[in-house]
Design a protein around this motif. Structure first.
Motif, PDB file in Angstrom:
ATOM      1  N   LYS A 138       0.868  -1.515   0.080  1.00 40.51           N
ATOM      2  CA  LYS A 138      -0.173   0.046  -0.004  1.00 40.51           C
ATOM      3  C   LYS A 138       1.024   1.227  -0.142  1.00 40.51           C
ATOM      4  CE  LYS A 138      -3.914   2.132   0.499  1.00 40.51           C
ATOM      5  NZ  LYS A 138      -4.852   1.733   1.572  1.00 40.51           N
ATOM      6  N   ALA A 198      -3.312  -5.710  -3.728  1.00 38.03           N
ATOM      7  CA  ALA A 198      -3.427  -4.464  -3.320  1.00 38.03           C
ATOM      8  C   ALA A 198      -2.711  -3.496  -4.225  1.00 38.03           C
ATOM      9  CB  ALA A 198      -2.819  -4.242  -1.882  1.00 38.03           C
ATOM     10  N   THR A 239      -8.990  -3.000  -1.764  1.00 36.72           N
ATOM     11  CA  THR A 239      -7.551  -2.675  -1.755  1.00 36.72           C
ATOM     12  C   THR A 239      -6.771  -3.447  -0.443  1.00 36.72           C
ATOM     13  OG1 THR A 239      -7.918  -0.431  -2.830  1.00 36.72           O
ATOM     14  CG2 THR A 239      -5.816  -0.742  -1.556  1.00 36.72           C
ATOM     15  N   ASN A 240      -7.307  -3.137   0.915  1.00 36.95           N
ATOM     16  CA  ASN A 240      -6.522  -3.896   1.975  1.00 36.95           C
ATOM     17  C   ASN A 240      -7.763  -4.270   2.973  1.00 36.95           C
ATOM     18  OD1 ASN A 240      -4.148  -1.400   1.643  1.00 36.95           O
ATOM     19  ND2 ASN A 240      -3.789  -3.746   1.788  1.00 36.95           N
ATOM     20  N   SER A 300      -7.948   2.079   5.281  1.00 33.41           N
ATOM     21  CA  SER A 300      -7.167   1.351   4.460  1.00 33.41           C
ATOM     22  C   SER A 300      -7.660   1.182   2.937  1.00 33.41           C
ATOM     23  CB  SER A 300      -6.922  -0.190   5.124  1.00 33.41           C
ATOM     24  OG  SER A 300      -8.147  -0.735   4.515  1.00 33.41           O
ATOM     25  N   ASN A 345      -9.034   2.898  -0.726  1.00 31.54           N
ATOM     26  CA  ASN A 345      -8.322   3.620  -2.023  1.00 31.54           C
ATOM     27  C   ASN A 345      -8.602   4.762  -2.181  1.00 31.54           C
ATOM     28  OD1 ASN A 345     -10.981   2.697  -3.137  1.00 31.54           O
ATOM     29  ND2 ASN A 345     -10.467   0.839  -3.054  1.00 31.54           N
ATOM     30  N   ASN A 381      -1.721   2.304   5.086  1.00 29.28           N
ATOM     31  CA  ASN A 381      -1.790   0.638   5.302  1.00 29.28           C
ATOM     32  C   ASN A 381      -2.472   0.232   6.551  1.00 29.28           C
ATOM     33  OD1 ASN A 381       0.182  -0.183   7.512  1.00 29.28           O
ATOM     34  ND2 ASN A 381       1.692   0.518   6.335  1.00 29.28           N
TER      35      ASN A 381
END
Lengths: 451, 163
Positions: free
Chosen positions: A197, A234, A335-336, A412, A414, A432
């Motif tokens: 990230k 990610a 993403t995370n 976390s 995007n 992150n």
């Protein structure tokens, strides 16, 4: 009449477009698009027509079905290529969202869509990977801007709008401009506490929110071998925030191991067969493939970063913004929100109490199950976190955890655009998952090492 | 005669889809023209939805329409009466969505610094020129095949006409 583009409605359109000069050192993206277009090679700028292997949509499928109903085509051309997840407003927060879901279920039933995934199964991009729907060398077009995600598997994924998905449902075909390629060479190794990230934010901060506009990003370099599957996803996912059409990397041992495990779990009957099909389909960039631009980044110089309100390329080192106020944290999204991210958060909050609210939404039901088995959920709950239904959560301001006026969220996710999480006066910082967790422990933007 | 006169709304770089059409409406406002128009640019410029007139154009900087693929970020402007977006550059999904809904999306960097909100410019879609500030700026035509979709008024009418 059958042309090299096939006999569909787009054939006439494609014949109008002249192929460009010959090239002999194709990138991974060019090879995938050439094969999908039924051509020996393609060149940047050329317009091709492809029949994508997978056509993705989600909660927007109800609106797409309305557009589809305006077309003369009554049946979906390739029902086996559609994949639909209910994830963006899931579980439905309002009756209108519930009505959308009901309409999509009915559409899937009537049209015989078998790749349909219910509320709670998870976010489209994670689910389609876990289910073995997308593999190396394949093409996906999706009504979702984070469709570059699939490049972590060595596939081509690109986002399109609802009307184009309706057109794909009807004809199976769509035109694409072959993108120029930006190759990003990864050198060195990420330091402890620095994630993909941070790497993505470093690239977006340096190259800008349009740094890869209209381009395909291809990652290269020996450092890729050290990157976990979750971290790779990610990275390609976040390239949407740099304007990329698609983002990919060649499959390697990590890819094949992950796909083998996923297929064994998702398709006990024919998983091995499908893995062999994926292997036969896989493509790799030519050595010294010609690219329009090249960028090299030394991973050992990347530090924990934060995208500050209200732009993804408003990136600052965490050390410069540490101490800023935080009201709430969010760990999740395409993403995370994977197992690795939940593990990182659990490691930070273990044995500690949160000073701020922390909403954790696993990216999929498998990530949720695996996190439960590993004990991460217990750790997060004991610290005071809240666990939500797998899906997109409050990422785009619809459900489960939207912000109040003036609130500051560390996330976390995007995107940190104004109003993104439902309230234009709220502020969103992107980081992150470990930084999100540490900031909720400390009550302010905090480096995990400073707890 | 394809030269038309338009009033300008001027904005900056990276005008993203969330400020053009907030995500919170994405699955509840889909096709209703009045509702789409009412929320256009809601989190960027509340004056726009109140005062935009048929035939107006937006002139903006780099990367117009970045972010989500949501098509209402185009259709809300169409329903508000907008004729064109002229920008330094577009995010790629937004560019496609504009073509697919019959909205002119013109990349013409030099014109961006020459006009301000409330001023007028002229677009000549035959000569591929923009007339502004007493000057003439050329813009590149679309690929023929893509122009055909725009000329049909979008991908739905275009595709319907192919069958």
């Amino acid at each position: 009449m059958v042309s090299e583009f096939g006999s569909g409605e787009y054939a006439k359109l494609a014949r109008l477009c002249q192929p460009m000069a010959m090239r002999f050192m194709p990138t991974l993206t060019e090879q995938i698009l050439a094969r999908a277009a039924g051509k020996s090679q393609v060149a940047p700028g050329e317009i091709v027509v492809i029949e994508p292997d997978v056509i993705l949509s989600h909660d927007n499928s109800a609106a797409i079905a309305d557009i589809f109903a305006q077309l003369p085509h009554k049946r979906v051309k390739y029902p086996e290529r559609l994949a639909i997840t209910l994830d963006h407003a899931a579980p439905p927060p309002r009756p209108k969202h519930a009505r959308n879901h009901a309409k999509i279920r009915e559409f899937a039933r009537v049209q015989g869509i078998k790749q349909f995934y219910e509320v709670g199964r998870g976010i489209c991009h994670q689910v389609l990977c876990e289910e073995g729907i997308v593999g190396p060398g394949m093409t996906l077009l999706g009504a979702d801007s984070h469709s570059p995600h699939y490049g972590w598997l060595g596939a081509f994924g690109a986002g399109i709008g609802r009307s184009e998905v309706a057109a794909l449902w009807a004809t199976g075909q769509l035109w694409l401009r072959v993108p120029e390629t930006l190759r990003i060479n990864l050198a060195g190794s990420l330091r402890r506490g620095v994630t993909s990230k941070d790497l993505a934010l470093a690239l977006i901060g340096e190259l800008g929110a349009d740094g890869a506009a209209y381009m395909a990003v291809e990652f290269a370099g020996e450092s890729l071998a050290n990157m976990t599957a979750d971290s790779r996803a990610a990275l390609t996912n976040m390239m949407a925030e740099m304007g990329a059409k698609s983002a990919c990397m060649p499959p390697d041992d990590t890819t094949w191991r992950w796909l083998g495990d996923a297929l064994a779990r998702a398709r006990p009957q024919d998983g091995q067969q499908r893995l062999e099909l994926f292997a036969a389909n896989a493509l790799y960039p030519a050595a010294d493939a010609q690219v329009a631009r090249e960028h090299t980044i030394d991973l050992s110089e990347v530090e924990p970063l934060v995208a500050c309100p209200h732009a993804t390329d408003n990136v600052l080192p965490l050390s410069e913004v540490a101490g800023r106020r935080v009201d709430v944290g969010f760990i999740g999204t395409c993403t995370n929100g994977r197992l690795e991210d939940l593990a990182a958060a659990a490691a930070i909050v273990s044995g500690r109490k949160l000073r701020r609210r922390l909403l954790v939404i696993p990216a999929s039901s498998l990530a949720l199950r695996d996190a439960a088995e590993a004990g991460y959920l217990t750790t997060l709950l004991e610290a005071g976190a809240v666990i939500g239904t797998p899906g997109c959560g409050p990422c785009m301001g619809i459900s489960m955890g939207v912000l109040a006026p003036g609130e500051v969220c560390i996330s976390s996710a995007n995107r940190n655009f104004r109003g993104r999480m439902g309230e234009p006066s709220a502020e969103i910082y992107l980081a992150n998952p470990a930084v999100v967790a540490a900031s909720c422990v400390a009550g302010e933007l905090t480096h995990p090492a400073d707890l | 005669m394809t030269k038309t006169i338009h009033r300008v709304w001027k904005y900056g770089d990276n005008i993203n889809t969330d400020v053009i059409f907030p995500g919170k409406y994405t699955y509840t406002i889909n096709h209703d023209p009045a509702q789409l128009a009412r929320h256009a640019l809601e989190d960027l410029d509340p004056a726009f939805a109140a005062q935009a007139q048929t035939g107006d154009v937006i002139v903006a900087g780099r990367n117009f329409g970045n972010g989500s693929s949501r098509e209402q970020a185009v259709t809300c402007l169409v329903q508000a009466g907008l004729r064109a977006v002229i920008a330094h550059s577009f995010a790629r999904i937004y560019f496609r969505n504009a073509i697919n809904n019959g909205l002119l999306a013109i990349e013409c960097p030099p014109v961006v610094d020459c006009v301000e909100t409330g001023e007028t410019l002229a677009i000549d879609t035959t000569a591929h020129e923009i007339h502004a500030d007493g000057r003439v700026f050329a813009f590149a035509p679309l690929p023929v095949a893509v122009q055909a979709i725009l000329d049909a008024g979008g991908i739905v009418p275009w595709l319907s006409a192919q069958v």
